[in-house]
Design an enzyme around this catalytic site. Structure first.
Site, mmCIF file in Angstrom:
data_model
loop_
_atom_site.group_PDB
_atom_site.id
_atom_site.type_symbol
_atom_site.label_atom_id
_atom_site.label_comp_id
_atom_site.label_asym_id
_atom_site.label_seq_id
_atom_site.Cartn_x
_atom_site.Cartn_y
_atom_site.Cartn_z
ATOM 1 N N SER A 67 7.386 0.183 7.702
ATOM 2 C CA SER A 67 6.543 1.379 7.594
ATOM 3 C C SER A 67 7.033 2.522 8.472
ATOM 4 O O SER A 67 6.812 3.683 8.164
ATOM 5 C CB SER A 67 5.097 1.018 7.923
ATOM 6 O OG SER A 67 5.021 0.437 9.205
ATOM 7 N N CYS A 118 -9.257 11.079 7.094
ATOM 8 C CA CYS A 118 -9.116 9.973 8.055
ATOM 9 C C CYS A 118 -8.617 10.474 9.409
ATOM 10 O O CYS A 118 -8.730 9.785 10.415
ATOM 11 C CB CYS A 118 -8.218 8.866 7.508
ATOM 12 S SG CYS A 118 -6.567 9.381 7.048
ATOM 13 N N CYS A 135 -4.313 12.523 -1.126
ATOM 14 C CA CYS A 135 -4.421 11.763 0.123
ATOM 15 C C CYS A 135 -3.134 11.881 0.955
ATOM 16 O O CYS A 135 -2.068 11.426 0.533
ATOM 17 C CB CYS A 135 -4.679 10.309 -0.239
ATOM 18 S SG CYS A 135 -4.469 9.189 1.137
ATOM 19 N N TYR A 145 1.806 6.144 4.833
ATOM 20 C CA TYR A 145 1.913 4.684 4.837
ATOM 21 C C TYR A 145 1.830 4.014 3.468
ATOM 22 O O TYR A 145 2.591 3.100 3.183
ATOM 23 C CB TYR A 145 0.805 4.105 5.730
ATOM 24 C CG TYR A 145 0.694 2.607 5.632
ATOM 25 C CD1 TYR A 145 1.613 1.786 6.261
ATOM 26 C CD2 TYR A 145 -0.323 2.013 4.873
ATOM 27 C CE1 TYR A 145 1.528 0.395 6.153
ATOM 28 C CE2 TYR A 145 -0.410 0.633 4.762
ATOM 29 C CZ TYR A 145 0.520 -0.171 5.402
ATOM 30 O OH TYR A 145 0.431 -1.526 5.288
ATOM 31 N N CYS A 156 -6.165 15.738 1.280
ATOM 32 C CA CYS A 156 -7.302 15.108 1.949
ATOM 33 C C CYS A 156 -6.814 14.591 3.297
ATOM 34 O O CYS A 156 -5.895 13.772 3.366
ATOM 35 C CB CYS A 156 -7.868 13.946 1.132
ATOM 36 S SG CYS A 156 -9.263 13.157 1.979
ATOM 37 N N ASN A 199 -7.576 2.562 -9.430
ATOM 38 C CA ASN A 199 -7.181 2.740 -8.035
ATOM 39 C C ASN A 199 -8.075 3.829 -7.469
ATOM 40 O O ASN A 199 -8.098 4.945 -7.987
ATOM 41 C CB ASN A 199 -5.706 3.155 -7.949
ATOM 42 C CG ASN A 199 -5.254 3.493 -6.534
ATOM 43 O OD1 ASN A 199 -4.330 4.260 -6.340
ATOM 44 N ND2 ASN A 199 -5.908 2.941 -5.529
ATOM 45 N N GLY A 200 -8.786 3.484 -6.404
ATOM 46 C CA GLY A 200 -9.682 4.465 -5.789
ATOM 47 C C GLY A 200 -11.018 3.838 -5.525
ATOM 48 O O GLY A 200 -11.155 2.612 -5.540
ATOM 49 N N CYS A 250 -11.915 5.880 5.489
ATOM 50 C CA CYS A 250 -11.680 6.500 4.185
ATOM 51 C C CYS A 250 -12.736 5.998 3.205
ATOM 52 O O CYS A 250 -13.060 4.812 3.205
ATOM 53 C CB CYS A 250 -10.290 6.103 3.680
ATOM 54 S SG CYS A 250 -9.954 6.755 2.035
ATOM 55 N N GLY A 301 -1.314 -3.679 -2.980
ATOM 56 C CA GLY A 301 -2.374 -4.675 -3.031
ATOM 57 C C GLY A 301 -1.797 -6.048 -3.191
ATOM 58 O O GLY A 301 -0.965 -6.275 -4.068
ATOM 59 N N CYS A 340 -5.186 0.143 -4.518
ATOM 60 C CA CYS A 340 -4.588 -0.724 -5.514
ATOM 61 C C CYS A 340 -3.420 -0.064 -6.220
ATOM 62 O O CYS A 340 -3.216 1.136 -6.119
ATOM 63 C CB CYS A 340 -5.641 -1.081 -6.549
ATOM 64 S SG CYS A 340 -7.094 -1.812 -5.807
#
Ligand code: AMP
Length: 473
Positions: free
Chosen positions: A298, A451, A251, A257, A448, A118-119, A397, A44, A17
């Site tokens: 992207s 993924c 992240c 992305y 992190c 967010n998270g 994730c 979002g 988000c």
């Protein structure tokens, strides 16, 4: 109302988000929040909301859909106050309900409290079951549970309560909360999701990305540090708590992305990280071709980098309909399939007879790329080589990005050669994890990468996603 005793886990909904908060006496805080959220729309697209305080009461406007469809002049004008928080929401099947659109407001009569998150926290249900039995949830989001946990913690004010409850929350949370007379922003000790601070004249802002600060004309001050709690009020920004951060885990996929290319995290402009990733990929996996093209938007920054490093000219081939949004956003597979077709229209005359290198940021399910390759072949491409500027996404994730369940991730059950065949490309190569870390220029121990390698910075309960739940009917 949701009965806590009847909650059960549901393995689908997760949030990626955008959040925005402003404290500014004499400012049209709702309008500024609206523009802030507008620039965070990419984080979002399923729902949006703004809550304001005038010192006595809260007022909220929330709705499903894009920021521009939830708000109009009249609604923005109805939101009068000196501080506000806003949220753009992204979820998958089951989560797209009005009750889950944020900000989450705890109606506490004389001491209201609203949250924009967010998270994802991974122990939401355990925490829900520890709440007093009289608590009635009005949504199925982990954020509301966090709100009640904070409310029921010890402390003589909200910031003390946040500090006492901080270590109870496992997972990712970049959070902005609104009280009657101030904002409080805080970030989990890992710093999974971004959270930045800025100044606009005499107003102060906390938000997900620096692009939102630029949009509203604010100056970037700094990032909220992992584990830090700041209060934002008429005195400006003050750190009121610091929870020790033993491991930082920003992240890496934000760079790949999620974030907008014009945002900066850890002093690194996202566009340049992507461009470097394209350059590194060109060195790692060269191939002869007539032109390098991007999957817009992207893959654009990375394709520019690939072209620069390979010396193969960059060109436009896929024309994107910019009004249809992210195809991924659609929970249903058949709608996503249609989305890819109406999203890109290829320039046939340019593609015909050429050897094309097509660059994208990532392959998740493989749906998009398969269709693009087919489109290019139908336009007469002589060769279609795919270069992906991140490693194969092999694991879901648990910390706030919406990736599908593991079995839907194409790289979880196919190797690169098999994916190449499935997609129908002449060649397929991914950027190495080392290459991507290098492109980010962030300390590799502070990222992190779960993924891409399944190495989660905290236990994720045997792969069972404990982040959402639904009521047993
Ligand atoms: P697919 O392989 O068809 O699942 O889609 C991959 C495309 O979706 C890539 O081009 C990315 O740009 C985009 N993408 C990657 N991760 C996400 C995400 N979490 N949410 C929305 N779109 C994504």
């Amino acid at each position: 109302m949701v009965n806590i005793q009847k909650l059960k886990y549901k393995e689908s909904l997760k949030d990626k988000c955008g959040i925005f908060g402003i404290y500014g006496k004499g400012q049209d805080v709702a309008r500024i929040s609206f523009f802030g959220l507008y620039s965070l729309q990419h984080r979002g697209q399923e729902g949006a909301g703004i809550t304001v305080t005038d010192g006595k009461c809260f007022k909220s406007v929330k709705g499903l859909g894009l920021v521009s469809s939830v708000f109009n002049e009249e609604k923005i004008n109805s939101l009068k106050g000196f501080a506000s928080i806003g949220h753009t929401r992204y979820s998958t099947t089951g989560g797209n309900k009005l009750c889950n659109v944020q900000p989450v407001v705890l109606d506490l009569k004389d001491d209201n409290f609203a949250l924009a998150h967010n998270g994802n926290i991974i122990n939401a249900m355990d925490l829900a079951h520890e709440l007093p039995p009289d608590v009635k949830l009005s949504s199925t989001s982990d954020t509301e549970i966090m709100g009640w946990v904070i409310k029921n913690s010890t402390g003589k004010n909200w910031e003390e309560k946040i500090l006492t409850s901080f270590n109870k929350f496992q997972g990712a949370f970049s959070m902005i909360v609104l009280t009657k007379n101030k904002l409080i922003a805080f970030r989990d000790t890992y710093g999974f999701r971004p959270l930045v601070l800025g100044k606009l004249n005499k107003s102060y802002i906390a938000c997900s990305e620096t692009c939102a600060l630029d949009t509203v004309g604010a100056k970037f001050i700094r990032e909220v540090a992992p584990g830090e709690i700041v209060v934002i009020d008429e005195r400006g920004i003050q750190t009121v708590g610091k929870v020790k951060s033993t491991k930082k885990s920003f992240c890496l996929f934000e760079y790949v992305y999620l974030a907008r290319p014009d945002s900066v995290f850890n002093k690194q402009l996202v566009h340049l990280v992507r461009q470097r990733s394209g350059e590194i990929l060109a060195h790692e996996s060269p191939v002869g071709a007539d032109m390098v093209v991007a999957v817009p938007d992207s893959g654009t920054s990375a394709a520019i980098g690939y072209s620069k490093a390979s010396g193969i000219p960059y060109g436009e081939v896929l024309i994107k309909n910019r009004y249809i949004g992210r195809t991924f956003i659609q929970p249903e597979q058949h709608i996503r399939d249609m989305g890819v077709r109406i999203k890109f229209n290829p320039l046939k005359e340019i593609v015909n007879g050429k050897r094309i290198i097509i660059v994208d940021d990532s392959i998740v399910r493989g749906t998009t790329m398969k269709k693009i390759v087919k489109m290019l072949r139908n336009c007469g491409a002589k060769k279609v080589h795919i270069r992906v500027c991140s490693p194969p996404v092999t694991d879901p994730c648990y910390f706030g990005i919406d990736t599908p369940d593991k079995n839907k991730l194409i790289a979880s059950h196919m190797n690169v050669k098999q994916i190449e065949k499935f997609i129908g490309a002449d060649s397929l190569a991914y950027l190495s994890l080392e290459g991507l870390k290098k492109a980010s220029r962030v300390n590799p121990n502070q990222l992190c990468t779960s993924c891409f390698d399944g190495k989660y910075p905290m236990p994720v309960q045997g792969g069972f996603r404990k982040d959402v739940f639904e009521t047993i009917i």
